[in-house]
Design a protein around this motif. Structure first.
Motif, mmCIF file in Angstrom:
data_model
loop_
_atom_site.group_PDB
_atom_site.id
_atom_site.type_symbol
_atom_site.label_atom_id
_atom_site.label_comp_id
_atom_site.label_asym_id
_atom_site.label_seq_id
_atom_site.Cartn_x
_atom_site.Cartn_y
_atom_site.Cartn_z
ATOM 1 N N ARG A 367 -46.179 15.479 -32.068
ATOM 2 C CA ARG A 367 -45.088 16.156 -32.764
ATOM 3 C C ARG A 367 -44.317 16.984 -31.740
ATOM 4 O O ARG A 367 -44.862 17.343 -30.685
ATOM 5 C CB ARG A 367 -45.631 17.066 -33.864
ATOM 6 C CG ARG A 367 -46.565 16.362 -34.834
ATOM 7 C CD ARG A 367 -45.832 15.453 -35.781
ATOM 8 N NE ARG A 367 -46.720 14.745 -36.692
ATOM 9 C CZ ARG A 367 -46.310 14.038 -37.733
ATOM 10 N NH1 ARG A 367 -45.016 13.931 -37.993
ATOM 11 N NH2 ARG A 367 -47.165 13.414 -38.514
ATOM 12 N N GLU A 370 -45.882 20.378 -31.004
ATOM 13 C CA GLU A 370 -47.190 20.115 -30.399
ATOM 14 C C GLU A 370 -47.029 19.730 -28.930
ATOM 15 O O GLU A 370 -47.796 20.180 -28.065
ATOM 16 C CB GLU A 370 -47.890 18.998 -31.177
ATOM 17 C CG GLU A 370 -49.234 18.575 -30.600
ATOM 18 C CD GLU A 370 -49.782 17.321 -31.262
ATOM 19 O OE1 GLU A 370 -50.929 16.957 -30.943
ATOM 20 O OE2 GLU A 370 -49.057 16.703 -32.082
ATOM 21 N N SER A 390 -41.645 27.762 -30.003
ATOM 22 C CA SER A 390 -40.733 27.407 -31.098
ATOM 23 C C SER A 390 -39.333 27.948 -30.844
ATOM 24 O O SER A 390 -38.336 27.292 -31.162
ATOM 25 C CB SER A 390 -41.272 27.936 -32.430
ATOM 26 O OG SER A 390 -41.382 29.344 -32.414
ATOM 27 N N LYS A 400 -36.192 24.113 -37.062
ATOM 28 C CA LYS A 400 -37.580 24.236 -37.535
ATOM 29 C C LYS A 400 -38.049 22.980 -38.261
ATOM 30 O O LYS A 400 -39.224 22.614 -38.202
ATOM 31 C CB LYS A 400 -37.703 25.463 -38.439
ATOM 32 C CG LYS A 400 -37.575 26.766 -37.663
ATOM 33 C CD LYS A 400 -37.773 27.980 -38.557
ATOM 34 C CE LYS A 400 -37.678 29.262 -37.727
ATOM 35 N NZ LYS A 400 -37.843 30.491 -38.550
ATOM 36 N N HIS A 403 -39.397 20.354 -35.811
ATOM 37 C CA HIS A 403 -40.560 20.689 -34.980
ATOM 38 C C HIS A 403 -41.734 19.741 -35.232
ATOM 39 O O HIS A 403 -42.570 19.546 -34.342
ATOM 40 C CB HIS A 403 -41.016 22.132 -35.259
ATOM 41 C CG HIS A 403 -40.123 23.156 -34.635
ATOM 42 N ND1 HIS A 403 -40.370 24.516 -34.700
ATOM 43 C CD2 HIS A 403 -38.973 23.034 -33.937
ATOM 44 C CE1 HIS A 403 -39.418 25.168 -34.069
ATOM 45 N NE2 HIS A 403 -38.550 24.298 -33.604
ATOM 46 N N TRP A 404 -41.780 19.132 -36.411
ATOM 47 C CA TRP A 404 -42.918 18.267 -36.749
ATOM 48 C C TRP A 404 -42.536 16.798 -36.743
ATOM 49 O O TRP A 404 -43.267 15.956 -37.233
ATOM 50 C CB TRP A 404 -43.484 18.680 -38.106
ATOM 51 C CG TRP A 404 -43.842 20.140 -38.097
ATOM 52 C CD1 TRP A 404 -43.190 21.160 -38.717
ATOM 53 C CD2 TRP A 404 -44.904 20.737 -37.354
ATOM 54 N NE1 TRP A 404 -43.774 22.352 -38.421
ATOM 55 C CE2 TRP A 404 -44.845 22.129 -37.586
ATOM 56 C CE3 TRP A 404 -45.910 20.242 -36.513
ATOM 57 C CZ2 TRP A 404 -45.734 23.033 -37.017
ATOM 58 C CZ3 TRP A 404 -46.797 21.137 -35.954
ATOM 59 C CH2 TRP A 404 -46.711 22.504 -36.203
ATOM 60 N N THR A 405 -41.390 16.483 -36.142
ATOM 61 C CA THR A 405 -40.974 15.094 -35.994
ATOM 62 C C THR A 405 -41.797 14.413 -34.895
ATOM 63 O O THR A 405 -41.967 14.977 -33.803
ATOM 64 C CB THR A 405 -39.477 15.013 -35.618
ATOM 65 O OG1 THR A 405 -38.709 15.661 -36.624
ATOM 66 C CG2 THR A 405 -39.022 13.567 -35.472
#
Length: 596
Positions: A367, A370, A390, A400, A403-405
């Motif tokens: 991610r 990550e 972040s 935001k 961020h988890w893509t």
């Protein structure tokens, strides 16, 4: 009054659930020079594809003048991989049809450095990205068009190529141009109007990029919307433009008094003295020192007996022709390539980070956040400033939600941004950046420049983005392909001047050698020209006679066929003679119009 070429009336266009254009109405007239800006994914490419009728509008109407001729350059250069450059650019045009036109020859000289058969016989599949871009541009520039729609025309072009393209377009005042590019120098050099694509709308501004920045800030001031990060960056950009090279501010049309009021209390983009003091504390007085350096890339000599000193806090732009060895030199500084001989002294406190042009280090299953936090959770920029992982992601365009893509779902530009983010999280005190701006939109470029303003370490940058180099770097070093490094106190402009002088010198030397060794060849060519002209005269008379015989034999099928075949052979022979005549006149340096 200029003729209107293309009109959009209340045009809307969506892909899936994303509305890219929403009720857009605008037009392009003869001679217009329009720069199109906006964030990646805002709909810029869709806008010009709708104008070119490549994409249909969902709603609204697109009208074009009946005889308008439009050329579109897309971001990706497609062609039959087995086709040659000649096939793609010239199609069925015979050599004698184009070689006698100086305007076409100038395009080939400017983009390819010549127009030899060896060049035109190269296969499209074997070309680099920059060469493919030049092929696409050449195909459009040699055509007699009314409107050019260009999507990132400067991608993969070096500084010289971008400068040549701007000069060429500016020399064709009757040609309308709409261009999408993140190259802000090119926008200022070529355009006099700006369209910003934002939230499905198109906002119009007078002037090129510099004028757009000023006008946008003035609009924001009038709307009392100067708070927030984005407007602070705009004002900072204004301060840079005001202090930048005089040529940049000579062209835009804007209210100088209003602009000066906006930036009257704005501090410099960076406090050089303070950053240098901090850089020395972290780095010491030595970063890199090169002595008697000899460097090769395979069998090619890159440097020969060269000296170079890079100090703490230096911000150096490395410019040079493609193939001069800029990346090889950067790899040698990073320890990934070895000098053939000589010595490289590296400061004991140096902690370098090397941004390459490759993206293969990123695991597609990570991610975004990550991938950054695997390097570090916080980064120190210097002078007491630090950012969390972040926060840095957000500064470089990852909101935001993204961020988890997964990394595998990111575009090339997004992966490049992630690569730079990870690099900065390592807290290096020396940044070696090889083409850091590829695929960035202008807003992300501005954010990156702002980050580098507060970076107190040493920076060495290779980039074809002239504006970015002039914005970030204080020193410039040139590589002209002769094994030497040159200090360039006047920056990129001085590099272009030296390159032009070198080309003139090389051409004079070649001409001198050719002159001394080709006197006999010149006499032979003149004899050939006289002989071919006589043969052409006889061939023309034969064709006339055969055509008369053909008319007389209109009722004799056998004779008609025989004469027709003979006439075909004679025409082919005549075409071959014309080719021979044309190539001879070109080799002699005679303009075809004068020769006739």
């Amino acid at each position: 009054m200029a003729r209107n070429l293309v009109n959009l009336e209340s045009v809307s266009k969506a892909f899936d659930i994303k509305q890219l254009l929403d009720g857009v109405s605008l037009g392009i007239s003869e001679g217009d020079r329009i720069g199109i800006v906006g964030r990646n994914g805002s709909g810029k490419s869709t806008l010009i594809r709708v104008m070119a009728s490549v994409e249909p509008a969902d709603v609204g109407r697109v009208t074009r003048a009946g005889t308008v001729r439009i050329g579109l350059l897309s971001q990706v250069d497609f062609a039959d991989p087995h086709a040659t450059i000649r096939d793609v650019v010239l199609g069925d045009r015979a050599k004698h049809e184009w070689a006698g036109e100086s305007a076409i020859r100038d395009v080939f000289d400017g983009l390819f450095g010549g127009h030899s058969d060896e060049l035109f016989d190269r296969r499209f599949a074997a070309l680099s990205g920059g060469e493919r871009r030049r092929v696409g541009l050449a195909k459009l520039l040699i055509d007699d068009l009314d409107l050019l729609l260009l999507d990132e025309p400067t991608n993969h072009l070096d500084v010289e190529g971008v400068a040549w393209l701007s000069r060429h377009l500016n020399s064709r005042g009757d040609l309308a141009v709409a261009v999408i590019t993140h190259d802000r120098w090119f926008l200022d050099a070529v355009t006099d109007r700006t369209w910003e694509v934002v939230d499905g709308k198109v906002e119009e501004y007078d002037g090129g990029y510099s004028a757009f920045v000023l006008a946008k800030a003035e609009r924001s001031r009038q709307a009392s919307a100067m708070e927030g990060r984005r407007n602070q960056l705009i004002r900072k950009e204004l301060a840079w433009l005001r202090r930048g090279p005089p040529a940049r501010t000579s062209k835009p049309k804007f209210r100088v008094d209003a602009a000066n009021e906006l930036i009257s209390n704005e501090p410099p983009p960076r406090d050089g003295t303070e950053l240098l003091r901090f850089a020395r504390n972290r780095l010491g007085n030595t970063v890199y020192e090169m002595h008697h350096a000899l460097l090769h890339a395979g069998s090619k000599e890159i440097l020969n007996d060269s000296y170079w000193n890079i100090g703490p806090g230096d911000r150096i732009g490395l410019v040079g022709i493609n193939g001069a060895g800029k990346t090889t030199l950067m790899r040698a500084l990073a320890g990934e390539a070895k000098f053939t001989s000589g010595k490289l002294v590296k400061g004991v406190t140096v902690k370098s980070a090397f941004l390459t042009q490759h993206l293969d280090e990123l695991n597609p299953t990570w991610r975004v956040l990550e991938a950054v936090e695997q390097v570090a959770n916080r980064v120190e920029l210097g002078n007491g400033k630090e950012l969390s992982a972040s926060q840095l992601c957000e500064r470089l365009g990852f909101n935001k939600e993204s961020h988890w893509t997964p990394v595998g779902d990111l575009s090339g530009g997004e992966r490049r941004r992630l690569q730079i983010t990870r690099l900065l999280m390592e807290s290096p005190n020396v940044l070696l950046l090889d083409e850091p701006t590829n695929d960035f939109d202008i807003e992300t470029l501005t954010e990156l420049e702002d980050l580098l303003d507060s970076y107190s370490g040493t920076i060495v940058i290779i980039s074809h983005d002239r504006y970015f180099l002039e914005r970030v770097c204080d020193r410039f070093v040139g590589m002209l392909g002769d094994g030497q490094l040159r200090d360039l106190p006047r920056g990129v402009e001085q590099y272009l001047e030296q390159r032009a002088e070198m080309i003139v010198s090389i051409n004079k030397k070649d001409a001198s050698e050719k002159s001394s060794s080709s006197a006999a060849r010149l006499r032979e060519l003149k004899k050939d020209l006289v002989r071919v002209e006589r043969q052409l005269e006889k061939s023309s008379q034969k064709i006339v006679n055969l055509e008369h015989e053909l008319e007389k034999a209109s009722f004799d099928a056998v004779l008609l066929t025989s004469i027709g075949e003979e006439l075909k052979r004679q025409n082919e022979q005549h075409s071959n003679l014309e080719e021979k005549w044309l190539s001879t006149t070109i080799e002699l340096g005679i303009d075809s119009a004068d020769a006739t």
